[in-house]
Design a protein around this motif. Structure first.
Motif, mmCIF file in Angstrom:
data_model
loop_
_atom_site.group_PDB
_atom_site.id
_atom_site.type_symbol
_atom_site.label_atom_id
_atom_site.label_comp_id
_atom_site.label_asym_id
_atom_site.label_seq_id
_atom_site.Cartn_x
_atom_site.Cartn_y
_atom_site.Cartn_z
ATOM 1 N N ARG A 215 -6.071 16.421 -3.382
ATOM 2 C CA ARG A 215 -6.619 15.358 -4.226
ATOM 3 C C ARG A 215 -5.592 14.795 -5.204
ATOM 4 O O ARG A 215 -5.618 13.609 -5.521
ATOM 5 C CB ARG A 215 -7.818 15.891 -5.023
ATOM 6 C CG ARG A 215 -8.997 16.305 -4.171
ATOM 7 C CD ARG A 215 -10.131 16.819 -5.040
ATOM 8 N NE ARG A 215 -11.228 17.269 -4.199
ATOM 9 C CZ ARG A 215 -12.173 16.468 -3.724
ATOM 10 N NH1 ARG A 215 -12.139 15.184 -4.014
ATOM 11 N NH2 ARG A 215 -13.116 16.944 -2.945
ATOM 12 N N TYR A 216 -4.725 15.663 -5.722
ATOM 13 C CA TYR A 216 -3.782 15.271 -6.759
ATOM 14 C C TYR A 216 -2.402 15.817 -6.433
ATOM 15 O O TYR A 216 -2.253 16.769 -5.661
ATOM 16 C CB TYR A 216 -4.199 15.849 -8.132
ATOM 17 C CG TYR A 216 -5.663 15.784 -8.438
ATOM 18 C CD1 TYR A 216 -6.268 14.569 -8.730
ATOM 19 C CD2 TYR A 216 -6.441 16.937 -8.449
ATOM 20 C CE1 TYR A 216 -7.618 14.502 -9.019
ATOM 21 C CE2 TYR A 216 -7.801 16.877 -8.732
ATOM 22 C CZ TYR A 216 -8.391 15.662 -9.011
ATOM 23 O OH TYR A 216 -9.719 15.593 -9.292
ATOM 24 N N GLY A 217 -1.391 15.235 -7.080
ATOM 25 C CA GLY A 217 -0.090 15.856 -7.061
ATOM 26 C C GLY A 217 -0.140 17.175 -7.816
ATOM 27 O O GLY A 217 -1.042 17.402 -8.633
ATOM 28 N N GLY B 99 0.796 -1.227 0.000
ATOM 29 C CA GLY B 99 0.000 0.000 0.000
ATOM 30 C C GLY B 99 0.823 1.269 0.000
ATOM 31 O O GLY B 99 0.367 2.316 -0.475
ATOM 32 N N TRP B 100 2.059 1.212 0.491
ATOM 33 C CA TRP B 100 2.925 2.398 0.504
ATOM 34 C C TRP B 100 3.174 2.949 -0.895
ATOM 35 O O TRP B 100 3.462 4.141 -1.064
ATOM 36 C CB TRP B 100 4.275 2.058 1.142
ATOM 37 C CG TRP B 100 4.980 0.916 0.465
ATOM 38 C CD1 TRP B 100 4.917 -0.410 0.790
ATOM 39 C CD2 TRP B 100 5.834 1.004 -0.695
ATOM 40 N NE1 TRP B 100 5.671 -1.162 -0.090
ATOM 41 C CE2 TRP B 100 6.242 -0.328 -1.000
ATOM 42 C CE3 TRP B 100 6.287 2.051 -1.481
ATOM 43 C CZ2 TRP B 100 7.086 -0.607 -2.069
ATOM 44 C CZ3 TRP B 100 7.127 1.768 -2.555
ATOM 45 C CH2 TRP B 100 7.521 0.451 -2.831
ATOM 46 N N ALA B 101 3.073 2.083 -1.924
ATOM 47 C CA ALA B 101 3.389 2.504 -3.291
ATOM 48 C C ALA B 101 2.231 3.234 -3.963
ATOM 49 O O ALA B 101 2.444 3.914 -4.971
ATOM 50 C CB ALA B 101 3.786 1.287 -4.135
ATOM 51 N N ALA B 102 1.005 3.107 -3.425
ATOM 52 C CA ALA B 102 -0.144 3.724 -4.091
ATOM 53 C C ALA B 102 -0.052 5.250 -4.145
ATOM 54 O O ALA B 102 -0.262 5.839 -5.218
ATOM 55 C CB ALA B 102 -1.437 3.278 -3.423
ATOM 56 N N PRO B 103 0.259 5.945 -3.035
ATOM 57 C CA PRO B 103 0.399 7.416 -3.144
ATOM 58 C C PRO B 103 1.489 7.821 -4.127
ATOM 59 O O PRO B 103 1.332 8.787 -4.881
ATOM 60 C CB PRO B 103 0.741 7.843 -1.706
ATOM 61 C CG PRO B 103 0.211 6.748 -0.838
ATOM 62 C CD PRO B 103 0.396 5.497 -1.637
ATOM 63 N N GLN C 257 -9.448 22.558 -11.388
ATOM 64 C CA GLN C 257 -9.994 21.386 -10.728
ATOM 65 C C GLN C 257 -9.862 21.549 -9.205
ATOM 66 O O GLN C 257 -8.963 22.241 -8.723
ATOM 67 C CB GLN C 257 -9.241 20.141 -11.178
ATOM 68 C CG GLN C 257 -9.395 19.840 -12.656
ATOM 69 C CD GLN C 257 -10.822 19.542 -13.054
ATOM 70 O OE1 GLN C 257 -11.358 18.509 -12.690
ATOM 71 N NE2 GLN C 257 -11.465 20.447 -13.770
ATOM 72 N N PRO C 258 -10.758 20.920 -8.443
ATOM 73 C CA PRO C 258 -10.648 21.026 -6.978
ATOM 74 C C PRO C 258 -9.355 20.385 -6.509
ATOM 75 O O PRO C 258 -9.005 19.301 -6.949
ATOM 76 C CB PRO C 258 -11.873 20.263 -6.470
ATOM 77 C CG PRO C 258 -12.232 19.330 -7.584
ATOM 78 C CD PRO C 258 -11.863 20.049 -8.853
ATOM 79 N N MET C 259 -8.636 21.049 -5.639
ATOM 80 C CA MET C 259 -7.340 20.560 -5.178
ATOM 81 C C MET C 259 -7.394 20.087 -3.733
ATOM 82 O O MET C 259 -7.011 18.965 -3.431
ATOM 83 C CB MET C 259 -6.292 21.656 -5.342
ATOM 84 C CG MET C 259 -4.884 21.231 -5.005
ATOM 85 S SD MET C 259 -4.295 19.893 -6.064
ATOM 86 C CE MET C 259 -2.526 20.099 -5.929
#
Length: 383
Positions: free
Chosen positions: A353-355, A290-294, A370-372
């Motif tokens: 929400r995003y990088g 799971g650490w790789a997902a972000p 877009q919403p950040m």
């Protein structure tokens, strides 16, 4: 199970994307390892002329491992992932009258990012090639699955044929390649930013044939990824994916060791993809990976950030380590940067929400901010 925007499956769409992001985050490690060892540390052309560089038995072991298990395989994984992502976007915009406009704009923005990255930061850039390949693949996504499969086979067959019969006159002769390596070793570790920039631009005509040589594989793997999404393979039960992936890994390694590296790389990448996605969807695998997902959710930002950092480490306007350290030392630096990005990505996505680059890409794609912040309300165009 074929995918449609309204279909239900064994897992939720969010979970599927989590598994894909895990794979993307792990693939980013492979791309980082190859870039820092074979392109930032020494000239990209050094591998073609056996140019001497600092080496120890550990360095040779690192290079041998990367050559067999990682080199080109990580890029093949990214190609598969890009194809999956493009198919997801295509299908989710099925009810939008702006589908073609949005996707063309998405790829055009990526092309602009790629050209800036290619010229200003790193001429080993893959974004430009991916944008151009995506524009070629996009019309094929309107066709049935058999068309995707046929086009993928044709593209991959062309790539494999080019291994034995490269187009005449495509690659420069050995003397010109050697000269590029010598000049890179002179300029990159000592030049200021403008010196490095000028030489990087002079290298581009020598880089271009490498992309011509590899783009049929890129297109083919885009289509394989899109087909895998369309037929629901990404949504297969995890143990079935492991059952597919593990033998492919074994077969791919066997083909590479037998000298069939081009074919083995494709098979190995498919095996990696199936095994990692399958593992990431199992409860224990999700906890371990799971650490790789972000990191995967911010792969665009992290990829560009690596170029900024490694450019400063290896070029003359920074530490100037180009050509002065071995593969093991370079990989150690890369691992340290990668671990830092793991923590940074997790910290960032707890707040946004995003990088940052992903946010800019989406904003330019949809033509409106877009919403950040996580507290903001998503807009309909963010689907």
């Amino acid at each position: 199970m074929a995918y449609s925007p309204a279909s239900s499956g064994p897992i939720s769409p969010a979970e599927r994307i989590d598994a894909i992001d895990v794979l993307r985050g792990i693939a980013l490690f492979g791309v980082m390892a190859i870039n820092i060892v074979t392109e930032f540390r020494v000239s990209i052309f050094a591998q073609f002329v056996s140019y001497p560089s600092p080496e120890s038995p550990v360095d040779r072991a690192v290079e041998a491992f990367l050559s067999v298990a990682v080199e080109l395989k990580a890029f093949a994984l990214f190609s598969l992932l890009f194809g999956i992502g493009l198919a997801i976007q295509f299908d989710r915009l099925a009810n939008s009258g702006r589908r073609v406009l949005l996707l063309v704009r998405r790829l055009t923005v990526l092309l602009a990012f790629g050209l800036v990255h290619l010229c200003l930061l790193f001429n080993g850039d893959i974004l430009t090639e991916y944008a151009l390949a995506g524009l070629i693949v996009l019309p094929i996504l309107f066709g049935p699955r058999w068309l995707l499969a046929g086009a993928a086979l044709v593209s991959l067959a062309l790539y494999l044929a080019m291994q034995g019969f490269p187009p005449p006159g495509l690659f420069p002769d050995r003397a010109r390649i050697w000269y590029q390596v010598v000049e890179a070793t002179r300029i990159y570790p000592t030049g200021d930013f403008l010196d490095v920039l000028a030489f990087r631009l002079r290298e581009l005509p020598f880089i271009f044939p490498l992309h011509v040589f590899i783009i049929p594989r890129t297109i083919g793997l885009f289509l394989v990824g899109a087909l895998a999404w369309r037929i629901g393979m990404v949504q297969y039960p995890p143990r079935r994916l492991l059952f597919i992936g593990l033998p492919c890994i074994g077969l791919g390694l066997a083909l590479i060791l037998a000298g069939l590296e081009a074919l083995g790389t494709i098979v190995l990448a498919l095996g990696y993809a199936a095994a990692i996605i399958g593992s990431a969807r199992l409860p224990r695998g999700a906890r371990l990976l799971g650490w790789a997902a972000p990191l995967g959710r911010m792969a665009f930002t992290n990829y560009l950030m690596q170029s900024l950092i490694f450019g400063w480490v290896f070029y003359g306007y920074g530490l100037g380590l180009f050509g002065r350290i071995g593969a093991a030392s370079a990989l150690t630096i890369g691992v340290a940067v990668y671990i830092g990005q793991v923590f940074f990505s997790s910290w960032w996505l707890r707040r946004y929400r995003y990088g940052p680059v992903e946010w800019l890409w989406r904003t330019l794609m949809y033509g409106e901010p877009q919403p950040m912040a996580l507290s903001s309300t998503p807009q309909p165009t963010s689907a």
